[in-house]
Design a protein around this motif. Structure first.
Motif, PDB file in Angstrom:
ATOM      1  N   TRP A  83      18.995 -20.343  -0.685  1.00  0.00           N
ATOM      2  CA  TRP A  83      20.170 -19.631  -0.519  1.00  0.00           C
ATOM      3  C   TRP A  83      21.278 -20.107  -0.807  1.00  0.00           C
ATOM      4  O   TRP A  83      22.375 -18.844  -0.850  1.00  0.00           O
ATOM      5  CB  TRP A  83      20.416 -19.599   0.993  1.00  0.00           C
ATOM      6  CG  TRP A  83      20.333 -20.991   1.782  1.00  0.00           C
ATOM      7  CD1 TRP A  83      19.191 -21.688   2.715  1.00  0.00           C
ATOM      8  CD2 TRP A  83      21.631 -21.599   1.800  1.00  0.00           C
ATOM      9  NE1 TRP A  83      20.063 -22.983   3.058  1.00  0.00           N
ATOM     10  CE2 TRP A  83      21.334 -22.438   2.725  1.00  0.00           C
ATOM     11  CE3 TRP A  83      22.813 -21.434   1.257  1.00  0.00           C
ATOM     12  CZ2 TRP A  83      22.509 -23.878   3.000  1.00  0.00           C
ATOM     13  CZ3 TRP A  83      23.801 -22.218   2.279  1.00  0.00           C
ATOM     14  CH2 TRP A  83      23.531 -23.383   3.005  1.00  0.00           C
ATOM     15  N   LEU A  84      21.372 -21.025  -1.735  1.00  0.00           N
ATOM     16  CA  LEU A  84      22.381 -21.333  -1.994  1.00  0.00           C
ATOM     17  C   LEU A  84      22.610 -20.756  -3.587  1.00  0.00           C
ATOM     18  O   LEU A  84      22.172 -19.833  -4.018  1.00  0.00           O
ATOM     19  CB  LEU A  84      22.740 -23.158  -2.815  1.00  0.00           C
ATOM     20  CG  LEU A  84      22.136 -24.117  -1.675  1.00  0.00           C
ATOM     21  CD1 LEU A  84      22.423 -25.771  -2.751  1.00  0.00           C
ATOM     22  CD2 LEU A  84      23.981 -24.494  -0.917  1.00  0.00           C
ATOM     23  N   PRO A  85      24.157 -20.019  -3.665  1.00  0.00           N
ATOM     24  CA  PRO A  85      24.713 -19.574  -5.165  1.00  0.00           C
ATOM     25  C   PRO A  85      24.665 -20.314  -6.202  1.00  0.00           C
ATOM     26  O   PRO A  85      23.518 -21.279  -6.475  1.00  0.00           O
ATOM     27  CB  PRO A  85      26.349 -20.401  -5.223  1.00  0.00           C
ATOM     28  CG  PRO A  85      26.683 -20.459  -4.259  1.00  0.00           C
ATOM     29  CD  PRO A  85      25.850 -21.271  -3.683  1.00  0.00           C
ATOM     30  N   LYS A  86      23.213 -19.407  -6.950  1.00  0.00           N
ATOM     31  CA  LYS A  86      22.531 -19.840  -8.294  1.00  0.00           C
ATOM     32  C   LYS A  86      23.976 -20.300  -9.127  1.00  0.00           C
ATOM     33  O   LYS A  86      24.494 -19.446  -9.412  1.00  0.00           O
ATOM     34  CB  LYS A  86      22.201 -18.220  -8.665  1.00  0.00           C
ATOM     35  CG  LYS A  86      21.795 -17.086  -7.931  1.00  0.00           C
ATOM     36  CD  LYS A  86      20.225 -18.429  -7.016  1.00  0.00           C
ATOM     37  CE  LYS A  86      19.321 -17.441  -6.529  1.00  0.00           C
ATOM     38  NZ  LYS A  86      18.627 -18.527  -6.065  1.00  0.00           N
ATOM     39  N   ILE A  87      23.393 -21.122  -9.707  1.00  0.00           N
ATOM     40  CA  ILE A  87      23.873 -22.200 -10.936  1.00  0.00           C
ATOM     41  C   ILE A  87      22.552 -22.264 -11.823  1.00  0.00           C
ATOM     42  O   ILE A  87      21.675 -22.079 -11.129  1.00  0.00           O
ATOM     43  CB  ILE A  87      24.395 -23.406 -10.654  1.00  0.00           C
ATOM     44  CG1 ILE A  87      23.271 -24.416  -9.574  1.00  0.00           C
ATOM     45  CG2 ILE A  87      25.720 -23.141  -9.087  1.00  0.00           C
ATOM     46  CD1 ILE A  87      24.356 -25.551  -9.602  1.00  0.00           C
ATOM     47  N   PRO A  88      23.022 -22.886 -13.354  1.00  0.00           N
ATOM     48  CA  PRO A  88      22.225 -23.286 -13.884  1.00  0.00           C
ATOM     49  C   PRO A  88      22.225 -24.609 -14.069  1.00  0.00           C
ATOM     50  O   PRO A  88      21.972 -24.723 -12.953  1.00  0.00           O
ATOM     51  CB  PRO A  88      23.578 -23.501 -15.231  1.00  0.00           C
ATOM     52  CG  PRO A  88      25.085 -22.598 -14.851  1.00  0.00           C
ATOM     53  CD  PRO A  88      25.213 -22.667 -14.038  1.00  0.00           C
ATOM     54  N   TRP A  89      21.052 -24.477 -14.426  1.00  0.00           N
ATOM     55  CA  TRP A  89      19.949 -26.020 -14.293  1.00  0.00           C
ATOM     56  C   TRP A  89      21.002 -26.568 -14.665  1.00  0.00           C
ATOM     57  O   TRP A  89      21.537 -27.180 -15.468  1.00  0.00           O
ATOM     58  CB  TRP A  89      18.629 -25.924 -15.327  1.00  0.00           C
ATOM     59  CG  TRP A  89      18.105 -27.230 -15.274  1.00  0.00           C
ATOM     60  CD1 TRP A  89      18.529 -27.911 -17.142  1.00  0.00           C
ATOM     61  CD2 TRP A  89      17.093 -27.974 -14.863  1.00  0.00           C
ATOM     62  NE1 TRP A  89      17.426 -29.322 -16.597  1.00  0.00           N
ATOM     63  CE2 TRP A  89      16.865 -29.220 -14.846  1.00  0.00           C
ATOM     64  CE3 TRP A  89      17.037 -27.735 -12.859  1.00  0.00           C
ATOM     65  CZ2 TRP A  89      15.633 -30.153 -14.722  1.00  0.00           C
ATOM     66  CZ3 TRP A  89      16.130 -28.846 -12.691  1.00  0.00           C
ATOM     67  CH2 TRP A  89      15.603 -29.651 -13.578  1.00  0.00           C
ATOM     68  N   ASP A  90      20.689 -27.795 -13.603  1.00  0.00           N
ATOM     69  CA  ASP A  90      21.646 -29.086 -13.562  1.00  0.00           C
ATOM     70  C   ASP A  90      20.641 -30.520 -13.380  1.00  0.00           C
ATOM     71  O   ASP A  90      20.665 -30.346 -12.244  1.00  0.00           O
ATOM     72  CB  ASP A  90      22.484 -28.949 -11.965  1.00  0.00           C
ATOM     73  CG  ASP A  90      23.436 -29.993 -12.345  1.00  0.00           C
ATOM     74  OD1 ASP A  90      23.377 -31.670 -13.063  1.00  0.00           O
ATOM     75  OD2 ASP A  90      24.431 -30.072 -11.767  1.00  0.00           O
ATOM     76  N   TRP A 138      26.951 -32.338  -2.600  1.00  0.00           N
ATOM     77  CA  TRP A 138      27.150 -31.729  -1.245  1.00  0.00           C
ATOM     78  C   TRP A 138      25.809 -31.065  -1.159  1.00  0.00           C
ATOM     79  O   TRP A 138      25.008 -30.826   0.365  1.00  0.00           O
ATOM     80  CB  TRP A 138      28.486 -30.810  -0.995  1.00  0.00           C
ATOM     81  CG  TRP A 138      29.520 -32.285  -0.561  1.00  0.00           C
ATOM     82  CD1 TRP A 138      30.526 -32.994  -1.216  1.00  0.00           C
ATOM     83  CD2 TRP A 138      30.021 -32.510   0.492  1.00  0.00           C
ATOM     84  NE1 TRP A 138      31.676 -33.359  -1.429  1.00  0.00           N
ATOM     85  CE2 TRP A 138      30.995 -33.169   1.072  1.00  0.00           C
ATOM     86  CE3 TRP A 138      29.403 -32.669   1.371  1.00  0.00           C
ATOM     87  CZ2 TRP A 138      32.014 -33.763   1.491  1.00  0.00           C
ATOM     88  CZ3 TRP A 138      29.944 -32.942   2.230  1.00  0.00           C
ATOM     89  CH2 TRP A 138      31.209 -33.536   2.815  1.00  0.00           C
ATOM     90  N   ASP A 139      25.556 -29.872  -1.354  1.00  0.00           N
ATOM     91  CA  ASP A 139      25.417 -28.726  -1.277  1.00  0.00           C
ATOM     92  C   ASP A 139      23.856 -28.812  -1.347  1.00  0.00           C
ATOM     93  O   ASP A 139      22.632 -28.412  -0.617  1.00  0.00           O
ATOM     94  CB  ASP A 139      24.884 -28.175  -2.170  1.00  0.00           C
ATOM     95  CG  ASP A 139      24.917 -28.130  -3.712  1.00  0.00           C
ATOM     96  OD1 ASP A 139      24.918 -28.840  -4.452  1.00  0.00           O
ATOM     97  OD2 ASP A 139      25.121 -27.379  -4.752  1.00  0.00           O
ATOM     98  N   PHE A 140      22.895 -30.118  -1.497  1.00  0.00           N
ATOM     99  CA  PHE A 140      21.611 -30.777  -1.280  1.00  0.00           C
ATOM    100  C   PHE A 140      21.540 -31.656  -0.628  1.00  0.00           C
ATOM    101  O   PHE A 140      20.375 -32.462   0.215  1.00  0.00           O
ATOM    102  CB  PHE A 140      21.245 -31.445  -2.874  1.00  0.00           C
ATOM    103  CG  PHE A 140      20.641 -30.282  -3.915  1.00  0.00           C
ATOM    104  CD1 PHE A 140      20.496 -29.130  -3.799  1.00  0.00           C
ATOM    105  CD2 PHE A 140      19.725 -30.548  -5.420  1.00  0.00           C
ATOM    106  CE1 PHE A 140      20.227 -28.272  -4.419  1.00  0.00           C
ATOM    107  CE2 PHE A 140      19.957 -29.597  -6.021  1.00  0.00           C
ATOM    108  CZ  PHE A 140      20.394 -27.876  -5.537  1.00  0.00           C
TER     109      PHE A 140
END
Length: 376
Positions: free
Chosen positions: A193-200, A211-213
């Protein structure tokens, strides 16, 4: 699995695993050691992790990229949820609604508002939900509580100090060649449900540092274990307030959680609980402990041992460490008995909330007070 089901003496709990990375595979080993269970399904967003877990399980279990498909199966009694922090709550709720019992990793929630929904799903579904704060089942923690806390020998406590330094899990480097996302890794499923971001790759492999993970990093990953022991031993639930300072003082490698952090949580019961964590000093010796300062003595305890120093002097009283497998064994026993497990959703909410308060204080650089909507 029906809550009213009568289990045969030799009947095995059929387990699904959601999140089969390093922690998920560790919990699979705990379940295998505990015995009385079998693995029937493996789910992970990365096919490499699924294959690793399937090899441990015997190679004949079904595997899934989407946890919803695993939960649709009627032959799954319970699931182990060892995903990233931000998916613990939503997956646990759906699993309860699907009639599965759940062993969910800590922290149980990544946001304060998730606790109420989890408790509702657990109670309405009459599910057994065990939170992965394993100290609640370890023999030396249980005996120390009986011997020195419940007996009254420790006396009134007004301060508890928690320390967890030198945890190398916050310094994980991505393997070579991971600049490009592996073909068999569903990054959208990882983000949830987090905002979509490029592969990191740093965020994926060094997940505890973001933070988000990871719910604040060392607060949501380490303090959550220690403050849960404090709550259990002293009968605490909601905190009054928290303050927290620290920063990225050394490892400016892309992380957004502090590599050095100090926090204080205050309770209405006239005590404070402090937390410190650093990954500057990586010496394992004396790096982690919970110390209760009581009117009747000082109790220091963590996974390696327990030690009580009487206030009037005299010899230190000691207890040796005990096996971690007891926590998973408690969960599997409760799946069959339908008794309440050692670490409930209620416990998990208030332990995580102490971390959330500390995290909010760190991010705002202000004291944060308890809000009524966080009370279950």
């Amino acid at each position: 699995a029906s809550a009213a089901r009568v289990w045969g003496a030799n009947e095995r709990v059929r387990l699904g695993v959601i999140g089969s990375g390093g922690r998920g595979q560790h919990l699979m080993r705990m379940a295998a050691q505990a015995g009385g269970c079998e693995f029937v399904g493996i789910c992970d967003a990365w096919d490499v992790r699924r294959r690793e877990a399937m090899k441990f399980a015997g190679g004949t279990v079904a595997d899934y990229g989407e946890y919803q498909r695993l939960l649709e199966r009627k032959d799954v009694d319970a699931v182990i949820v060892a995903t990233l922090d931000h998916t613990h709550a939503p997956i646990t709720v759906v699993a309860c609604e699907a009639g599965k019992d759940v062993f969910v990793e800590k922290p149980m929630t990544s946001l304060p508002e998730q606790g109420a929904g989890m408790l509702k799903a657990q109670r309405e579904g009459k599910r057994v939900v065990q939170v992965g704060v394993q100290q609640r089942s370890l023999a030396h923690f249980i005996e120390a509580k009986q011997r020195w806390v419940d007996s009254g020998r420790l006396g009134k406590v007004h301060m508890v100090r928690t320390v967890w330094n030198a945890n190398g899990g916050y310094l994980t480097k991505p393997p070579a060649g991971m600049e490009r996302k592996p073909e068999g890794l569903d990054w959208d499923a990882v983000l949830g449900w987090l905002p979509k971001i490029p592969w990191d790759p740093k965020r994926y492999f060094n997940r505890f540092a973001y933070w988000d993970f990871s719910t604040g990093g060392q607060t949501g990953g380490l303090f959550v274990h220690m403050v849960d022991v404090v709550h259990w031993y002293l009968g605490l639930t909601k905190a009054r307030s928290a303050v927290c300072l620290g920063g990225i003082y050394q490892h400016n490698d892309g992380r957004d959680t502090p590599d050095n952090v100090n926090g204080i949580v205050e309770y209405h019961e006239n005590l404070t609980v402090t937390f410190e964590a650093t990954i500057t000093d990586l010496l394992a010796a004396e790096s982690a402990d919970i110390t209760f300062f009581g009117e009747g003595g000082r109790l220091s305890i963590f996974r390696h041992r327990a030690r009580f120093l009487p206030a009037g002097g005299g010899e230190a009283e000691m207890l040796d460490r005990s096996p971690e497998v007891a926590h998973m064994a408690n969960f599997l026993a409760c799946v069959k008995s339908r008794k309440e497990p050692n670490a409930t959703v209620y416990d998990g909410h208030y332990g995580a909330m102490a971390c959330h308060l500390m995290n909010m204080a760190y991010r705002t650089r202000q004291r944060v007070d308890w809000r009524p909507e966080w009370t279950l």
